[in-house]
Design an enzyme around this catalytic site. Sequence first.
Site, short mmCIF file in Angstrom:
data_model
loop_
_atom_site.label_atom_id
_atom_site.label_comp_id
_atom_site.label_asym_id
_atom_site.label_seq_id
_atom_site.Cartn_x
_atom_site.Cartn_y
_atom_site.Cartn_z
N CYS A 82 11.32 35.89 -31.39
CA CYS A 82 10.41 35.68 -30.26
C CYS A 82 10.38 34.22 -29.81
CB CYS A 82 9.01 36.17 -30.60
SG CYS A 82 9.00 37.93 -30.96
N HIS A 347 5.12 40.45 -23.00
CA HIS A 347 5.96 39.73 -23.95
C HIS A 347 7.41 40.20 -23.86
CE1 HIS A 347 7.34 37.63 -27.38
NE2 HIS A 347 6.96 38.44 -28.34
#
Lengths: 400, 131
Positions: A82, A347
């Site tokens: 991420c 996200h």
Amino acid sequence: MAEDVWILGIHMTKFGKHADLDTVDLAAEAAQAALRDGGVTMKDMGVLAAGNLMAANAGIGQQLQKQIGQTGIPVFNVANACATGATALRTAIMAVKAGEAEMGLAVGVEKLSGAGLLSGGTRRADDDTWTPRGRYGAVAPVDGRIGTETMPGVFAQIGMEYGHRYGGTSFELFARISEKNHAHSTLNPLAAYSKKMSLEQIMGDVMIAYPNTRPMCSANCDGAAAAVVVSDSKLKTLSIEQQRRAVKVSASVLTSDPWQESCQILPDVNTLTRNAATQAYEQAGIGPEDLDLVELHDCFATAELVHYDNLGLCEVGGAVDFFNSGATWRDGATPVNVSGGLESKGHPIAATGIANIWEVCHHLRGEAGDRQIQGAKVGLAHVIGLGSACGVHILEKSAA
Amino acid sequence: MATQIPLVDYLVLGDDPHLVANECSECGARFFDRRNACAGCGGTEFKKVDVGPNGTLRTFTIVAFAAPGIDVPFVSGVVDCDGTSVRANVVHVEPDPEHVTMGMPVRLVTFPIGTDTAGSEAIGFGFEPAA
């Protein structure tokens, strides 16, 4: 001493479902808009760093070049969970700092709409005969038999552990963090979800991994973000308007997780964030009390709490009191995730570590419209990629 | 009696089932899989050590949504066994926050997870409330 680096142009696409656009389309949209925002073109770029985690072997950098301009510059395709977007940005910044390029482009893109659980989403069937396999000699899949591999479950344990150590946490407390971010998202037209949610709605929604219900989890969606960085000396040759809108990169830090007892049992997202924050404050000559806004990695509501502490926004062990004081709401002392955060903005993994920079830049430039944090001069952007990698950037408004 | 095989190789079966770890001879860091060098200190000598069966629950979650084939809800947690952290399910307890609490004492238990076509029984482990 390496010279300063500035963000010259930056852009994020609308986050959400883009059924008709593929990763190359989204990356191209973000990259071209970032170049336009900076008043430059692909021909000015000396380096390109790009990430698309879910297809990390596909070479999104070269795919993007074919879509918007093959100039023969070096391309770094990066993958760091991420933190992929922050890693791309950091790579471009390092190239400029090293004097290898005067300007660089960093791009992150992901297509994640409808992706479901990214880890622990499937489990293979048991074999006909028990045969030891892999590093642990497992005779059968262990997800669900020896703990959980799902991200909502892993980050739930991370938040609960903080509560065990310092006290004061509860299902309701974590839900109230989510309530804040969903409230913030109502002012962000680029968020995947911009609906206010009541505490009752959040707590009454589908439970994923206690205490994280569905709206307390980051939203899978499509999106891209891109940034153009420029050296200080090159910036001085550009127009006054470009210099005025440029945002100074006062700190750019990437860390990995140093060994800690238990870090291979439950990922330790704390130590590497603390290390990154410490280095970043030192580089920038700025303390957490100077920050006008923070975008931090709230992949789950339980994660946001621990990062208040890890980023030094509060005293050690004081994250619950800090949140309860109202400090992290947009009208508080240290507004956190005024974009709506990963829980509502969304996200799209590799885009996240540049989209949070875009949010901060937007405020520092005074261009954030309805959600502008008035007079914002300094901001911090943080991401965590499990495994782990942590990116922290501190950004400052131009004095020009 | 059917032959038994542990779910993972760091579970030792027998009269006194327990977990084993590879311990760094230099700094004492423990790993449940093999290492070329210690992630903590770089040492390259390891010895097998038994991990105590009693511990306290340092954190947990109650997983309500998981891959198809996994029975939910279940409790996943981290157990502190005298300084060695162990990942495991918490078993023999109602999977709700009223019955599972931070810091609760727990102990290792083993149980069958199934029998294969050759008649061999796989044995898993978890931690149950000890109080």
